[in-house]
Design a protein around this motif. Structure first.
Motif, PDB file in Angstrom:
ATOM      1  N   GLN A  47       0.840  -1.198   0.000  1.00  0.00           N
ATOM      2  CA  GLN A  47       0.000   0.000   0.000  1.00  0.00           C
ATOM      3  C   GLN A  47       0.876   1.251   0.000  1.00  0.00           C
ATOM      4  O   GLN A  47       0.606   2.204  -0.745  1.00  0.00           O
ATOM      5  CB  GLN A  47      -0.932   0.004   1.216  1.00  0.00           C
ATOM      6  CG  GLN A  47      -1.858   1.225   1.252  1.00  0.00           C
ATOM      7  CD  GLN A  47      -3.184   0.922   1.918  1.00  0.00           C
ATOM      8  OE1 GLN A  47      -3.804  -0.092   1.665  1.00  0.00           O
ATOM      9  NE2 GLN A  47      -3.634   1.807   2.795  1.00  0.00           N
ATOM     10  N   GLU A  75       2.370   1.548  -3.515  1.00  0.00           N
ATOM     11  CA  GLU A  75       1.379   1.969  -4.513  1.00  0.00           C
ATOM     12  C   GLU A  75       1.027   3.443  -4.343  1.00  0.00           C
ATOM     13  O   GLU A  75       0.897   4.193  -5.329  1.00  0.00           O
ATOM     14  CB  GLU A  75       0.118   1.107  -4.379  1.00  0.00           C
ATOM     15  CG  GLU A  75      -1.032   1.493  -5.299  1.00  0.00           C
ATOM     16  CD  GLU A  75      -0.856   1.043  -6.740  1.00  0.00           C
ATOM     17  OE1 GLU A  75      -1.833   1.162  -7.514  1.00  0.00           O
ATOM     18  OE2 GLU A  75       0.239   0.590  -7.119  1.00  0.00           O
ATOM     19  N   LEU A  76       0.876   3.886  -3.102  1.00  0.00           N
ATOM     20  CA  LEU A  76       0.547   5.298  -2.851  1.00  0.00           C
ATOM     21  C   LEU A  76       1.684   6.218  -3.283  1.00  0.00           C
ATOM     22  O   LEU A  76       1.441   7.311  -3.802  1.00  0.00           O
ATOM     23  CB  LEU A  76       0.208   5.508  -1.371  1.00  0.00           C
ATOM     24  CG  LEU A  76      -1.124   4.915  -0.898  1.00  0.00           C
ATOM     25  CD1 LEU A  76      -1.254   5.021   0.620  1.00  0.00           C
ATOM     26  CD2 LEU A  76      -2.307   5.602  -1.583  1.00  0.00           C
ATOM     27  N   ASP A 132      -5.621   9.245  -1.977  1.00  0.00           N
ATOM     28  CA  ASP A 132      -6.835   9.147  -1.176  1.00  0.00           C
ATOM     29  C   ASP A 132      -6.454   9.177   0.312  1.00  0.00           C
ATOM     30  O   ASP A 132      -5.677   8.343   0.779  1.00  0.00           O
ATOM     31  CB  ASP A 132      -7.542   7.829  -1.522  1.00  0.00           C
ATOM     32  CG  ASP A 132      -8.778   7.602  -0.665  1.00  0.00           C
ATOM     33  OD1 ASP A 132      -9.340   8.590  -0.166  1.00  0.00           O
ATOM     34  OD2 ASP A 132      -9.168   6.429  -0.492  1.00  0.00           O
ATOM     35  N   SER A 181      -6.703   6.029   2.453  1.00  0.00           N
ATOM     36  CA  SER A 181      -5.600   5.066   2.353  1.00  0.00           C
ATOM     37  C   SER A 181      -4.332   5.604   3.011  1.00  0.00           C
ATOM     38  O   SER A 181      -3.512   4.838   3.518  1.00  0.00           O
ATOM     39  CB  SER A 181      -5.296   4.750   0.879  1.00  0.00           C
ATOM     40  OG  SER A 181      -6.401   4.143   0.251  1.00  0.00           O
ATOM     41  N   SER A 200      -7.169  -2.113   2.211  1.00  0.00           N
ATOM     42  CA  SER A 200      -7.797  -2.756   1.042  1.00  0.00           C
ATOM     43  C   SER A 200      -7.001  -2.515  -0.240  1.00  0.00           C
ATOM     44  O   SER A 200      -6.861  -3.421  -1.075  1.00  0.00           O
ATOM     45  CB  SER A 200      -9.241  -2.271   0.871  1.00  0.00           C
ATOM     46  OG  SER A 200      -9.288  -0.863   0.693  1.00  0.00           O
ATOM     47  N   LEU A 201      -6.470  -1.318  -0.410  1.00  0.00           N
ATOM     48  CA  LEU A 201      -5.657  -1.015  -1.593  1.00  0.00           C
ATOM     49  C   LEU A 201      -4.426  -1.920  -1.618  1.00  0.00           C
ATOM     50  O   LEU A 201      -4.126  -2.556  -2.645  1.00  0.00           O
ATOM     51  CB  LEU A 201      -5.229   0.458  -1.583  1.00  0.00           C
ATOM     52  CG  LEU A 201      -4.253   0.884  -2.693  1.00  0.00           C
ATOM     53  CD1 LEU A 201      -4.917   0.775  -4.056  1.00  0.00           C
ATOM     54  CD2 LEU A 201      -3.766   2.319  -2.452  1.00  0.00           C
ATOM     55  N   ASN A 254      -5.197  -5.635  -2.376  1.00  0.00           N
ATOM     56  CA  ASN A 254      -5.479  -5.891  -3.795  1.00  0.00           C
ATOM     57  C   ASN A 254      -4.187  -5.942  -4.612  1.00  0.00           C
ATOM     58  O   ASN A 254      -4.020  -6.807  -5.481  1.00  0.00           O
ATOM     59  CB  ASN A 254      -6.417  -4.816  -4.355  1.00  0.00           C
ATOM     60  CG  ASN A 254      -7.833  -4.957  -3.846  1.00  0.00           C
ATOM     61  OD1 ASN A 254      -8.247  -6.055  -3.472  1.00  0.00           O
ATOM     62  ND2 ASN A 254      -8.570  -3.865  -3.811  1.00  0.00           N
TER      63      ASN A 254
END
Length: 209
Positions: free
Chosen positions: A17, A20-21, A32, A35, A66-67, A70
């Motif tokens: 996460q 990805e962020l 977001d 997140s 959740s991010l 996934n």
């Protein structure tokens, strides 16, 4: 599948996460907050009762990550090609950088002291997303991890990365990724597990769905 493997997937999801962020922020200039906030909270939660509690507890951990869950699912499965290459690079780099940090006890001590200072400051702000909190965590990253020989090179749109607030958010997310990578290692996670224990980790990940 053991409870430790379930905990490992929480830590691994947090690593992905953060990665990805960072990738999203570097290319779009925004992320977001739903997140982002649990990642910042995790940095300041040093003595949580469980891995789940670091990311919101039994009820919120899954939604908060959740991010990351996934992305982790895709990275461990045959769907790996759909994961942003930058995200994969950042995730592996975070695991590698944390392994370097683990061998530097003085730096770990300094980080601990700085976290305590930021923890005391947070009472003065209505949100951990306040730019002063983010700037303080960013400064901690710069003064410690940025001085190690191995550094994570973030690629993206220079129009965004040159803005101080966005650069601070990037470093704060990298620090949260280091926190997660530390958890992953403390729970017995190793880099080779991402290749040879993918099926086991995927099962543990799916059990949290």
């Amino acid at each position: 599948m053991t409870s430790k493997e379930k905990e490992q997937t929480i830590a691994l999801s947090a690593v992905f996460q953060a990665a990805e962020l960072v990738a999203i922020l570097a290319k779009t200039g925004k992320v977001d907050n739903a997140s982002l906030q649990p990642m910042i909270e995790s940095i300041l939660l040093v003595n949580a009762p469980s891995t789940e509690d670091i990311y919101g507890g039994q009820w919120d951990c899954q939604s908060n990550l959740s991010l990351g869950r996934n992305v982790t699912r895709k990275a461990l499965s045959k769907d790996r090609s759909s994961v942003n290459p930058d995200t994969l690079r950042y995730a592996l780099s975070l695991v590698h950088l944390e392994s370097k940090l683990a061998k530097t006890p003085q730096m770990l001590s300094t980080i601990g002291e700085k976290i305590s200072q930021i923890e005391q400051k947070k009472a003065h702000y209505d949100s951990l997303l306040h730019e002063n909190i983010i700037a303080a965590i960013s400064g901690m990253y710069q003064e410690t991890l940025s001085t190690l020989p191995f550094r994570i090179q973030v690629q993206g749109d220079s129009r965004f990365l040159q803005q101080p607030h966005i650069a601070n958010q990037v470093r704060t997310l990298l620090m949260s990724g280091i926190r997660a990578a530390m958890l992953w290692r403390q729970l017995g996670g190793k880099r080779w597990h991402l290749i040879f224990k993918r099926k086991t980790l995927l099962k543990a990940l799916e059990s949290r769905s």
